[in-house]
Design a protein around this motif. Structure first.
Motif, PDB file in Angstrom:
ATOM      1  N   ALA A 183      -6.702   2.569   7.071  1.00  0.00           N
ATOM      2  CA  ALA A 183      -7.866   2.938   7.899  1.00  0.00           C
ATOM      3  C   ALA A 183      -8.139   4.250   7.760  1.00  0.00           C
ATOM      4  N   TYR A 184      -7.364   5.300   8.304  1.00  0.00           N
ATOM      5  CA  TYR A 184      -7.465   6.577   8.322  1.00  0.00           C
ATOM      6  C   TYR A 184      -7.795   7.118   7.058  1.00  0.00           C
ATOM      7  N   GLU A 185      -7.263   6.776   5.819  1.00  0.00           N
ATOM      8  CA  GLU A 185      -7.686   7.430   4.655  1.00  0.00           C
ATOM      9  C   GLU A 185      -9.122   7.019   4.333  1.00  0.00           C
ATOM     10  N   ARG A 186      -9.367   5.761   4.519  1.00  0.00           N
ATOM     11  CA  ARG A 186     -10.864   5.336   4.255  1.00  0.00           C
ATOM     12  C   ARG A 186     -11.947   5.836   5.073  1.00  0.00           C
ATOM     13  N   THR A 187     -11.661   6.312   6.115  1.00  0.00           N
ATOM     14  CA  THR A 187     -12.502   6.897   7.310  1.00  0.00           C
ATOM     15  C   THR A 187     -12.710   8.338   6.787  1.00  0.00           C
ATOM     16  N   HIS A 188     -11.530   9.032   6.312  1.00  0.00           N
ATOM     17  CA  HIS A 188     -11.713  10.461   6.013  1.00  0.00           C
ATOM     18  C   HIS A 188     -11.792  11.000   4.566  1.00  0.00           C
ATOM     19  N   ALA A 189     -10.798  10.954   3.793  1.00  0.00           N
ATOM     20  CA  ALA A 189     -11.017  11.476   2.523  1.00  0.00           C
ATOM     21  C   ALA A 189     -11.084  10.403   1.502  1.00  0.00           C
ATOM     22  N   ASP A 190     -10.630   9.137   1.854  1.00  0.00           N
ATOM     23  CA  ASP A 190     -10.854   7.951   0.984  1.00  0.00           C
ATOM     24  C   ASP A 190     -10.794   8.546  -0.504  1.00  0.00           C
ATOM     25  N   ARG A 191      -9.377   8.879  -0.709  1.00  0.00           N
ATOM     26  CA  ARG A 191      -9.138   9.163  -2.173  1.00  0.00           C
ATOM     27  C   ARG A 191      -8.564   7.900  -2.650  1.00  0.00           C
ATOM     28  N   LEU A 192      -8.965   7.665  -4.157  1.00  0.00           N
ATOM     29  CA  LEU A 192      -8.905   6.419  -4.750  1.00  0.00           C
ATOM     30  C   LEU A 192      -7.440   6.338  -5.057  1.00  0.00           C
ATOM     31  N   PRO A 193      -6.782   7.286  -5.522  1.00  0.00           N
ATOM     32  CA  PRO A 193      -5.260   7.196  -5.858  1.00  0.00           C
ATOM     33  C   PRO A 193      -4.430   6.859  -4.480  1.00  0.00           C
ATOM     34  N   ILE A 194      -4.779   7.541  -3.473  1.00  0.00           N
ATOM     35  CA  ILE A 194      -4.232   7.293  -2.222  1.00  0.00           C
ATOM     36  C   ILE A 194      -4.467   5.716  -1.749  1.00  0.00           C
ATOM     37  N   THR A 195      -5.573   5.297  -1.586  1.00  0.00           N
ATOM     38  CA  THR A 195      -5.819   3.960  -1.240  1.00  0.00           C
ATOM     39  C   THR A 195      -5.172   3.001  -2.100  1.00  0.00           C
ATOM     40  N   GLU A 196      -5.026   3.254  -3.301  1.00  0.00           N
ATOM     41  CA  GLU A 196      -4.352   2.372  -4.269  1.00  0.00           C
ATOM     42  C   GLU A 196      -2.965   2.157  -3.927  1.00  0.00           C
ATOM     43  N   VAL A 197      -2.241   3.237  -3.676  1.00  0.00           N
ATOM     44  CA  VAL A 197      -0.865   3.267  -3.245  1.00  0.00           C
ATOM     45  C   VAL A 197      -0.793   2.400  -2.067  1.00  0.00           C
ATOM     46  N   LEU A 198      -1.428   2.642  -1.052  1.00  0.00           N
ATOM     47  CA  LEU A 198      -1.419   2.156   0.227  1.00  0.00           C
ATOM     48  C   LEU A 198      -1.692   0.714   0.382  1.00  0.00           C
ATOM     49  N   THR A 199      -2.625  -0.011  -0.520  1.00  0.00           N
ATOM     50  CA  THR A 199      -3.182  -1.051  -0.870  1.00  0.00           C
ATOM     51  C   THR A 199      -1.851  -2.023  -1.476  1.00  0.00           C
ATOM     52  N   ALA A 200      -1.489  -1.377  -2.480  1.00  0.00           N
ATOM     53  CA  ALA A 200      -0.205  -2.140  -3.200  1.00  0.00           C
ATOM     54  C   ALA A 200       0.718  -2.238  -2.355  1.00  0.00           C
ATOM     55  N   ARG A 201       1.125  -1.260  -1.493  1.00  0.00           N
ATOM     56  CA  ARG A 201       2.365  -1.445  -0.645  1.00  0.00           C
ATOM     57  C   ARG A 201       2.055  -2.256   0.329  1.00  0.00           C
ATOM     58  N   LEU A 202       0.755  -2.460   0.852  1.00  0.00           N
ATOM     59  CA  LEU A 202       0.554  -3.548   1.916  1.00  0.00           C
ATOM     60  C   LEU A 202       0.619  -4.829   1.514  1.00  0.00           C
ATOM     61  N   GLU A 203      -0.063  -5.142   0.112  1.00  0.00           N
ATOM     62  CA  GLU A 203       0.327  -6.275  -0.470  1.00  0.00           C
ATOM     63  C   GLU A 203       1.877  -6.593  -0.743  1.00  0.00           C
ATOM     64  N   GLN A 204       2.478  -5.684  -1.018  1.00  0.00           N
ATOM     65  CA  GLN A 204       3.909  -5.936  -1.137  1.00  0.00           C
ATOM     66  C   GLN A 204       4.504  -6.243   0.050  1.00  0.00           C
ATOM     67  N   LEU A 205       4.381  -5.827   1.087  1.00  0.00           N
ATOM     68  CA  LEU A 205       4.611  -6.164   2.520  1.00  0.00           C
ATOM     69  C   LEU A 205       4.257  -7.435   2.912  1.00  0.00           C
ATOM     70  N   ARG A 206       2.978  -7.834   2.769  1.00  0.00           N
ATOM     71  CA  ARG A 206       2.691  -9.232   3.005  1.00  0.00           C
ATOM     72  C   ARG A 206       3.187 -10.222   2.153  1.00  0.00           C
ATOM     73  N   ALA A 207       3.786  -9.812   1.125  1.00  0.00           N
ATOM     74  CA  ALA A 207       4.429 -11.048   0.160  1.00  0.00           C
ATOM     75  C   ALA A 207       5.721 -10.930   0.493  1.00  0.00           C
ATOM     76  N   GLY A 208       6.244 -10.300   1.443  1.00  0.00           N
ATOM     77  CA  GLY A 208       7.738 -10.578   1.998  1.00  0.00           C
ATOM     78  C   GLY A 208       8.577  -9.229   1.828  1.00  0.00           C
TER      79      GLY A 208
END
Length: 116
Positions: free
Chosen positions: A39-64
């Motif tokens: 949320a912080y990244e998207r409202t501030h710098a919104d850097r694609l490589p960073i949001t991809e890393v965070l989104t991928a990790r979020l999906e991993q955590l939600r998958a167990g």
């Protein structure tokens, strides 16, 4: 989700982390903490490589996936003892040189008034 402030982020030095350091450190965060960083990244710098890393990790955590300690060597990659500093030293510097002479005792300049 409310806009988190820089001082309340789960990674205090988040804005200064290189991408490689972030990839290693984000492994120790919970789902809520990764969501907060995203949320912080998207409202501030919104850097694609960073949001991809965070989104991928979020999906991993939600998958167990479980948070781990991450890479201890990457806790402060910006302060690592690896390759740093300049390779230039007095031993590798070229010899100093001056501009070409404009008349020396051995090579006198020609006065311009003698031209015809």
């Amino acid at each position: 989700m409310a806009d988190p402030g820089r001082n309340t982020l789960p990674l205090p030095d988040y804005d200064h982390l290189p991408l490689g350091g972030l990839e290693s450190r984000v492994r120790s965060l919970t789902v809520e903490e990764v969501e907060e960083l995203l949320a912080y990244e998207r409202t501030h710098a919104d850097r694609l490589p960073i949001t991809e890393v965070l989104t991928a990790r979020l999906e991993q955590l939600r998958a167990g996936a479980e948070p781990t300690s991450g890479d201890p060597g990457a806790l402060r990659p910006e302060q690592s003892v690896g390759h740093g500093g300049s390779p230039v030293s007095p031993a590798t510097s070229p010899q100093p040189f001056g501009p070409p002479p404009h008349g020396t005792p051995d090579q006198r300049g020609k006065p311009k008034g003698d031209q015809r």
